[in-house]
Design a protein around this motif. Structure first.
Motif, PDB file in Angstrom:
ATOM      1  N   ILE A   1      44.411  30.153  49.711  1.00  0.00           N
ATOM      2  CA  ILE A   1      43.370  30.851  48.949  1.00  0.00           C
ATOM      3  C   ILE A   1      43.974  31.650  47.805  1.00  0.00           C
ATOM      4  O   ILE A   1      43.485  31.587  46.666  1.00  0.00           O
ATOM      5  N   SER A   2      45.026  32.396  48.097  1.00  0.00           N
ATOM      6  CA  SER A   2      45.645  33.209  47.038  1.00  0.00           C
ATOM      7  C   SER A   2      46.232  32.310  45.957  1.00  0.00           C
ATOM      8  O   SER A   2      46.132  32.615  44.758  1.00  0.00           O
ATOM      9  N   GLY A   3      46.833  31.197  46.365  1.00  0.00           N
ATOM     10  CA  GLY A   3      47.381  30.268  45.382  1.00  0.00           C
ATOM     11  C   GLY A   3      46.296  29.673  44.504  1.00  0.00           C
ATOM     12  O   GLY A   3      46.467  29.531  43.287  1.00  0.00           O
ATOM     13  N   ARG A   4      45.154  29.340  45.094  1.00  0.00           N
ATOM     14  CA  ARG A   4      44.038  28.796  44.324  1.00  0.00           C
ATOM     15  C   ARG A   4      43.524  29.830  43.319  1.00  0.00           C
ATOM     16  O   ARG A   4      43.110  29.483  42.211  1.00  0.00           O
TER      17      ARG A   4
ATOM     18  N   VAL B   1      38.247  26.632  49.086  1.00  0.00           N
ATOM     19  CA  VAL B   1      39.150  26.220  50.169  1.00  0.00           C
ATOM     20  C   VAL B   1      38.367  26.042  51.471  1.00  0.00           C
ATOM     21  O   VAL B   1      38.591  25.080  52.223  1.00  0.00           O
ATOM     22  N   PHE B   2      37.444  26.959  51.770  1.00  0.00           N
ATOM     23  CA  PHE B   2      36.627  26.810  52.982  1.00  0.00           C
ATOM     24  C   PHE B   2      35.823  25.516  52.939  1.00  0.00           C
ATOM     25  O   PHE B   2      35.676  24.828  53.949  1.00  0.00           O
TER      26      PHE B   2
ATOM     27  N   ARG C   1      38.851  40.074  42.417  1.00  0.00           N
ATOM     28  CA  ARG C   1      38.007  39.898  43.609  1.00  0.00           C
ATOM     29  C   ARG C   1      37.122  38.664  43.456  1.00  0.00           C
ATOM     30  O   ARG C   1      36.981  37.871  44.391  1.00  0.00           O
ATOM     31  N   GLU C   2      36.545  38.515  42.276  1.00  0.00           N
ATOM     32  CA  GLU C   2      35.668  37.374  42.039  1.00  0.00           C
ATOM     33  C   GLU C   2      36.443  36.063  42.135  1.00  0.00           C
ATOM     34  O   GLU C   2      35.954  35.083  42.713  1.00  0.00           O
ATOM     35  N   SER C   3      37.651  36.049  41.593  1.00  0.00           N
ATOM     36  CA  SER C   3      38.494  34.851  41.670  1.00  0.00           C
ATOM     37  C   SER C   3      38.838  34.513  43.111  1.00  0.00           C
ATOM     38  O   SER C   3      38.850  33.345  43.515  1.00  0.00           O
TER      39      SER C   3
ATOM     40  N   ARG D   1      35.696  33.095  44.954  1.00  0.00           N
ATOM     41  CA  ARG D   1      35.457  31.705  44.557  1.00  0.00           C
ATOM     42  C   ARG D   1      36.536  30.786  45.136  1.00  0.00           C
ATOM     43  O   ARG D   1      36.234  29.685  45.628  1.00  0.00           O
ATOM     44  N   ALA D   2      37.784  31.214  45.069  1.00  0.00           N
ATOM     45  CA  ALA D   2      38.870  30.399  45.616  1.00  0.00           C
ATOM     46  C   ALA D   2      38.694  30.202  47.114  1.00  0.00           C
ATOM     47  O   ALA D   2      38.891  29.092  47.636  1.00  0.00           O
TER      48      ALA D   2
END
Length: 208
Positions: A35-38, A21-22, A11-13, A16-17
């Motif tokens: 986001i998921s890739g990051r 991205v935002f 969740r923390e990752s 932050r990701a």
């Protein structure tokens, strides 16, 4: 316990990701895949923790709002300077340092003003209200320059600080203490009528 810790880290990752991205792409352009890739997880894993991009954005904003509340609460603690202008100056250095060092806080402020995102918080508005309260208090105590009113001061201070926040998203130098010191060195004499402003001079915050 191990699964809970792993879930918390994931969740923390993701938070932050999402913030990264935002910040880089804006809410409208940001994608679940990006986001998921990051974060180094699958899109399915992201949806296990968050319903989608809106919930992620709300979580990021919530973190930023909580950080802002801490700054405001800490500034009002007993033992802090009794001069509202000094409190204001100190608080702005704290906020700029946090914006520089925490991408989640930085993204939260940007999201709260992003017209493509239905924000539930107005972080800049909260900061404006806090600034106004401190300047009103300074006015009541006779700390403003002769002929200067809180109505004169508050827009100038808020516009300057929001400008640094917006510009700093693209160039971190705008968040730097020396930059803020130069801004206060221009603003404070006109606000307080003193050459160096309140008792806590802005150059005390400057770092090498």
């Amino acid at each position: 316990m191990v699964k809970q810790e792993r879930a918390a880290r994931t969740r923390e990752s993701l938070v932050r990701a999402a913030a990264e991205v935002f910040t880089e792409e804006g809410f409208a352009t940001a994608s679940i895949a990006g986001i998921s890739g990051r974060a180094g997880v699958t899109s399915g894993a992201l949806h296990f923790h968050f319903s989608g991009k809106d919930e992620l954005a709300s979580t990021v904003e919530g973190r930023a709002a909580a950080a802002l509340r801490v700054i405001i609460r800490t500034a009002g603690e007993p033992g802090r300077s009794g001069n509202p202008l000094t409190v204001l100056v100190d608080s702005t250095y704290t906020l700029m340092a946090l914006l520089a060092g925490d991408v989640v806080v930085r993204a939260g402020f940007a999201l709260s003003a992003d017209v493509t995102h239905r924000s539930r918080v107005d972080l800049r508005g909260q900061w404006r209200e806090w600034t106004g309260e401190l300047i009103e208090a300074a006015g009541r105590r006779g700390l403003l320059a002769e002929g200067v009113t809180p109505r004169d001061v508050t827009p100038a201070v808020v516009a300057s600080l929001v400008g640094l926040e917006v510009l700093g998203t693209a160039d971190p130098d705008w968040f730097a203490a020396p930059t803020l010191t130069r801004v206060w060195s221009v603003l404070l004499p006109g606000i307080s009528g003193k050459e160096h402003g309140p008792e806590d001079r802005p150059d005390e915050h400057e770092t090498n």
